[in-house]
Every structure is written in structure tokens, then in C-alpha cells.
Scaffold this motif. Structure first.
Motif, PDB file in Angstrom:
ATOM      1  N   VAL A 186       0.837  -1.200   0.000  1.00  0.00           N
ATOM      2  CA  VAL A 186       0.000   0.000   0.000  1.00  0.00           C
ATOM      3  C   VAL A 186       0.874   1.252   0.000  1.00  0.00           C
ATOM      4  O   VAL A 186       0.608   2.218  -0.728  1.00  0.00           O
ATOM      5  CB  VAL A 186      -0.965  -0.008   1.202  1.00  0.00           C
ATOM      6  N   LYS A 187       1.938   1.247   0.805  1.00  0.00           N
ATOM      7  CA  LYS A 187       2.853   2.392   0.829  1.00  0.00           C
ATOM      8  C   LYS A 187       3.491   2.602  -0.544  1.00  0.00           C
ATOM      9  O   LYS A 187       3.624   3.741  -1.007  1.00  0.00           O
ATOM     10  CB  LYS A 187       3.944   2.184   1.874  1.00  0.00           C
ATOM     11  N   ALA A 188       3.885   1.514  -1.192  1.00  0.00           N
ATOM     12  CA  ALA A 188       4.484   1.613  -2.521  1.00  0.00           C
ATOM     13  C   ALA A 188       3.495   2.196  -3.523  1.00  0.00           C
ATOM     14  O   ALA A 188       3.863   3.036  -4.356  1.00  0.00           O
ATOM     15  CB  ALA A 188       4.969   0.245  -2.981  1.00  0.00           C
ATOM     16  N   ASN A 189       2.234   1.785  -3.443  1.00  0.00           N
ATOM     17  CA  ASN A 189       1.212   2.325  -4.346  1.00  0.00           C
ATOM     18  C   ASN A 189       0.971   3.808  -4.096  1.00  0.00           C
ATOM     19  O   ASN A 189       0.806   4.582  -5.044  1.00  0.00           O
ATOM     20  CB  ASN A 189      -0.090   1.535  -4.210  1.00  0.00           C
ATOM     21  N   LEU A 190       0.943   4.221  -2.830  1.00  0.00           N
ATOM     22  CA  LEU A 190       0.756   5.636  -2.513  1.00  0.00           C
ATOM     23  C   LEU A 190       1.925   6.466  -3.037  1.00  0.00           C
ATOM     24  O   LEU A 190       1.726   7.563  -3.581  1.00  0.00           O
ATOM     25  CB  LEU A 190       0.593   5.832  -1.006  1.00  0.00           C
ATOM     26  N   LEU A 191       3.131   5.959  -2.890  1.00  0.00           N
ATOM     27  CA  LEU A 191       4.300   6.684  -3.393  1.00  0.00           C
ATOM     28  C   LEU A 191       4.319   6.730  -4.916  1.00  0.00           C
ATOM     29  O   LEU A 191       4.718   7.739  -5.514  1.00  0.00           O
ATOM     30  CB  LEU A 191       5.576   6.062  -2.853  1.00  0.00           C
ATOM     31  N   LYS A 192       3.842   5.673  -5.563  1.00  0.00           N
ATOM     32  CA  LYS A 192       3.758   5.671  -7.028  1.00  0.00           C
ATOM     33  C   LYS A 192       2.776   6.746  -7.494  1.00  0.00           C
ATOM     34  O   LYS A 192       3.069   7.487  -8.436  1.00  0.00           O
ATOM     35  CB  LYS A 192       3.323   4.294  -7.532  1.00  0.00           C
ATOM     36  N   ILE A 193       1.653   6.858  -6.818  1.00  0.00           N
ATOM     37  CA  ILE A 193       0.676   7.900  -7.152  1.00  0.00           C
ATOM     38  C   ILE A 193       1.284   9.277  -6.931  1.00  0.00           C
ATOM     39  O   ILE A 193       1.110  10.189  -7.747  1.00  0.00           O
ATOM     40  CB  ILE A 193      -0.617   7.712  -6.327  1.00  0.00           C
ATOM     41  N   ALA A 194       2.019   9.462  -5.816  1.00  0.00           N
ATOM     42  CA  ALA A 194       2.661  10.746  -5.529  1.00  0.00           C
ATOM     43  C   ALA A 194       3.667  11.106  -6.625  1.00  0.00           C
ATOM     44  O   ALA A 194       3.718  12.263  -7.078  1.00  0.00           O
ATOM     45  CB  ALA A 194       3.350  10.699  -4.166  1.00  0.00           C
ATOM     46  N   LEU A 195       4.451  10.127  -7.074  1.00  0.00           N
ATOM     47  CA  LEU A 195       5.416  10.383  -8.146  1.00  0.00           C
ATOM     48  C   LEU A 195       4.708  10.762  -9.447  1.00  0.00           C
ATOM     49  O   LEU A 195       5.145  11.676 -10.158  1.00  0.00           O
ATOM     50  CB  LEU A 195       6.293   9.149  -8.358  1.00  0.00           C
ATOM     51  N   GLU A 196       3.618  10.082  -9.759  1.00  0.00           N
ATOM     52  CA  GLU A 196       2.865  10.398 -10.976  1.00  0.00           C
ATOM     53  C   GLU A 196       2.279  11.801 -10.909  1.00  0.00           C
ATOM     54  O   GLU A 196       2.312  12.543 -11.889  1.00  0.00           O
ATOM     55  CB  GLU A 196       1.762   9.368 -11.192  1.00  0.00           C
ATOM     56  N   LYS A 197       1.745  12.177  -9.744  1.00  0.00           N
ATOM     57  CA  LYS A 197       1.165  13.509  -9.596  1.00  0.00           C
ATOM     58  C   LYS A 197       2.238  14.591  -9.686  1.00  0.00           C
ATOM     59  O   LYS A 197       2.003  15.646 -10.282  1.00  0.00           O
ATOM     60  CB  LYS A 197       0.400  13.614  -8.282  1.00  0.00           C
ATOM     61  N   CYS A 198       3.394  14.337  -9.107  1.00  0.00           N
ATOM     62  CA  CYS A 198       4.504  15.303  -9.212  1.00  0.00           C
ATOM     63  C   CYS A 198       4.939  15.453 -10.664  1.00  0.00           C
ATOM     64  O   CYS A 198       5.184  16.573 -11.132  1.00  0.00           O
ATOM     65  CB  CYS A 198       5.677  14.865  -8.338  1.00  0.00           C
ATOM     66  N   HIS A 199       5.031  14.346 -11.376  1.00  0.00           N
ATOM     67  CA  HIS A 199       5.406  14.386 -12.793  1.00  0.00           C
ATOM     68  C   HIS A 199       4.358  15.155 -13.607  1.00  0.00           C
ATOM     69  O   HIS A 199       4.706  15.919 -14.515  1.00  0.00           O
ATOM     70  CB  HIS A 199       5.580  12.969 -13.336  1.00  0.00           C
ATOM     71  N   SER A 200       3.085  14.972 -13.275  1.00  0.00           N
ATOM     72  CA  SER A 200       2.019  15.634 -14.041  1.00  0.00           C
ATOM     73  C   SER A 200       2.036  17.150 -13.882  1.00  0.00           C
ATOM     74  O   SER A 200       1.566  17.860 -14.763  1.00  0.00           O
ATOM     75  CB  SER A 200       0.654  15.071 -13.657  1.00  0.00           C
ATOM     76  N   VAL A 201       2.570  17.668 -12.758  1.00  0.00           N
ATOM     77  CA  VAL A 201       2.644  19.125 -12.579  1.00  0.00           C
ATOM     78  C   VAL A 201       4.005  19.675 -13.003  1.00  0.00           C
ATOM     79  O   VAL A 201       4.246  20.874 -12.893  1.00  0.00           O
ATOM     80  CB  VAL A 201       2.312  19.558 -11.129  1.00  0.00           C
ATOM     81  N   GLY A 202       4.905  18.803 -13.464  1.00  0.00           N
ATOM     82  CA  GLY A 202       6.172  19.267 -14.011  1.00  0.00           C
ATOM     83  C   GLY A 202       7.346  19.246 -13.053  1.00  0.00           C
ATOM     84  O   GLY A 202       8.337  19.923 -13.285  1.00  0.00           O
ATOM     85  N   ILE A 203       7.259  18.477 -11.974  1.00  0.00           N
ATOM     86  CA  ILE A 203       8.365  18.384 -11.022  1.00  0.00           C
ATOM     87  C   ILE A 203       9.065  17.047 -11.204  1.00  0.00           C
ATOM     88  O   ILE A 203       8.423  15.998 -11.231  1.00  0.00           O
ATOM     89  CB  ILE A 203       7.859  18.543  -9.579  1.00  0.00           C
ATOM     90  N   ARG A 204      10.391  17.108 -11.325  1.00  0.00           N
ATOM     91  CA  ARG A 204      11.192  15.885 -11.434  1.00  0.00           C
ATOM     92  C   ARG A 204      11.671  15.513 -10.034  1.00  0.00           C
ATOM     93  O   ARG A 204      12.370  16.268  -9.392  1.00  0.00           O
ATOM     94  CB  ARG A 204      12.382  16.081 -12.367  1.00  0.00           C
ATOM     95  N   VAL A 205      11.270  14.343  -9.574  1.00  0.00           N
ATOM     96  CA  VAL A 205      11.662  13.859  -8.261  1.00  0.00           C
ATOM     97  C   VAL A 205      12.925  13.038  -8.412  1.00  0.00           C
ATOM     98  O   VAL A 205      12.964  12.093  -9.205  1.00  0.00           O
ATOM     99  CB  VAL A 205      10.523  13.025  -7.618  1.00  0.00           C
ATOM    100  N   ILE A 206      13.954  13.389  -7.620  1.00  0.00           N
ATOM    101  CA  ILE A 206      15.231  12.690  -7.755  1.00  0.00           C
ATOM    102  C   ILE A 206      15.568  11.823  -6.564  1.00  0.00           C
ATOM    103  O   ILE A 206      16.533  11.053  -6.611  1.00  0.00           O
ATOM    104  CB  ILE A 206      16.382  13.680  -8.008  1.00  0.00           C
ATOM    105  N   SER A 207      14.786  11.927  -5.473  1.00  0.00           N
ATOM    106  CA  SER A 207      15.097  11.072  -4.325  1.00  0.00           C
ATOM    107  C   SER A 207      13.856  10.805  -3.499  1.00  0.00           C
ATOM    108  O   SER A 207      12.916  11.598  -3.478  1.00  0.00           O
ATOM    109  CB  SER A 207      16.178  11.702  -3.441  1.00  0.00           C
ATOM    110  N   LEU A 208      13.877   9.652  -2.817  1.00  0.00           N
ATOM    111  CA  LEU A 208      12.850   9.270  -1.858  1.00  0.00           C
ATOM    112  C   LEU A 208      13.560   9.030  -0.532  1.00  0.00           C
ATOM    113  O   LEU A 208      14.563   8.319  -0.480  1.00  0.00           O
ATOM    114  CB  LEU A 208      12.136   7.989  -2.269  1.00  0.00           C
ATOM    115  N   THR A 209      13.020   9.582   0.545  1.00  0.00           N
ATOM    116  CA  THR A 209      13.601   9.396   1.867  1.00  0.00           C
ATOM    117  C   THR A 209      12.543   8.832   2.793  1.00  0.00           C
ATOM    118  O   THR A 209      11.427   9.342   2.843  1.00  0.00           O
ATOM    119  CB  THR A 209      14.135  10.731   2.435  1.00  0.00           C
ATOM    120  N   PHE A 210      12.909   7.787   3.532  1.00  0.00           N
ATOM    121  CA  PHE A 210      12.011   7.155   4.493  1.00  0.00           C
ATOM    122  C   PHE A 210      12.663   7.191   5.861  1.00  0.00           C
ATOM    123  O   PHE A 210      13.883   7.096   5.966  1.00  0.00           O
ATOM    124  CB  PHE A 210      11.729   5.702   4.110  1.00  0.00           C
ATOM    125  N   ASP A 211      11.847   7.262   6.880  1.00  0.00           N
ATOM    126  CA  ASP A 211      12.376   7.265   8.233  1.00  0.00           C
ATOM    127  C   ASP A 211      12.520   5.863   8.782  1.00  0.00           C
ATOM    128  O   ASP A 211      13.347   5.605   9.635  1.00  0.00           O
ATOM    129  CB  ASP A 211      11.469   8.114   9.133  1.00  0.00           C
TER     130      ASP A 211
END
Length: 141
Positions: free
Chosen positions: A115-140
Motif C-alpha cells: 500500500v505504501k508503494a502504491n501511494l508513493l507511485k501515485i505521488a510520483l505520478e502527480k509530481c510528474h504531471s505538474v512538471g516536477i522531477r523527483v530525484i530522491s525518496l527518503t524514508f524514516d
């Protein structure tokens, strides 16, 4: 010295009431990010930070609905009467711009890795759709 500089607490509360800050992905955050990328002279680069935080377990009636229940932002909190013990937050931080904005949060008791992986995939897709390139993921965790 600063009494006259800050708005009254009631004014701040009214400002926050005008934002739809329901659990799930925050549409207003992505609207602002889209404006930011449209005005930027260079590609906007960001980093995603995801973390679970413990919250006080309590169920509160607000006059309209119960708060404090498990809520994934799907609008069906009445289906479950389980009280949330954590909040899962996804935040986007600018790498070459100056911003830090929560783009999603979910009231949970526990989440599977899938579920966490799916939520992060959606977040990456939404960031890409607004024109932001995500270069890193950080988890605690």
C-alpha cells in the motif's frame, strides 16, 4: 513588540478553513506546485519524504462527522469505526527551489509495504504531471 505584526488567531483559523485539507492527496498543493513550475525559468527538482507519525488516539464529533478515525481520503470513514493511531505523511521538498509542502496524508493504524508503494507511485505520478522531477525518496523507517 510583534503584537501588531501577526494576524489574530481567529484570522489564521479562517484562512485554514478555506483550504480543503481532507486526508488523501491535497489538490491545492498540486495547484500551487503547477503554478510554481509554470513560473520557473528552469526545471523544478524535488525530493519526496515519507514518514509515519504517532498521533493521539481519540474520536471527536465535530458537529458534522467524527474525526480521529482511520481515513485514507476516500470519503468512506463511516464504513469503519476504528480509531487511527498514526498518520502517514508524504512531503515534497524543493532541491533547486525554496519550498517544502505536504502533498498527502492518511490517518491509519497500519499499512502494508504494498500500500505504501502504491501511494508513493501515485505521488510520483502527480509530481510528474505538474512538471516536477523527483530525484530522491527518503524514508524514516
Amino acid at each position: 513588540m510583534f503584537d501588531a505584526c501577526l494576524p489574530h488567531p481567529n484570522t489564521l483559523c479562517n484562512w485554514y478553513r478555506s483550504i480543503n485539507a481532507e486526508p488523501g492527496f491535497t489538490g491545492e498543493a498540486f495547484d500551487r506546485l503547477k503554478e510554481k513550475t509554470a513560473k520557473a525559468k528552469k526545471e523544478v527538482i524535488g525530493a519526496i519524504i515519507a514518514d509515519e507519525m504517532s498521533i493521539r488516539q481519540q474520536k471527536i464529533w465535530t458537529g458534522k462527522r467524527y474525526e480521529g478515525l482511520i481515513d485514507m481520503g476516500l470519503g468512506n470513514t463511516d464504513a469503519t469505526n476504528d480509531i487511527a493511531s498514526q498518520v502517514y505523511v508524504i512531503m515534497l521538498v524543493g532541491v533547486n527551489e525554496s519550498f517544502k509542502i505536504p502533498i498527502a496524508y492518511f490517518f491509519i493504524s497500519s499499512l502494508t509495504a504494498e500500500v505504501k508503494a502504491n501511494l508513493l507511485k501515485i505521488a510520483l505520478e502527480k509530481c510528474h504531471s505538474v512538471g516536477i522531477r523527483v530525484i530522491s525518496l527518503t524514508f524514516d523507517g
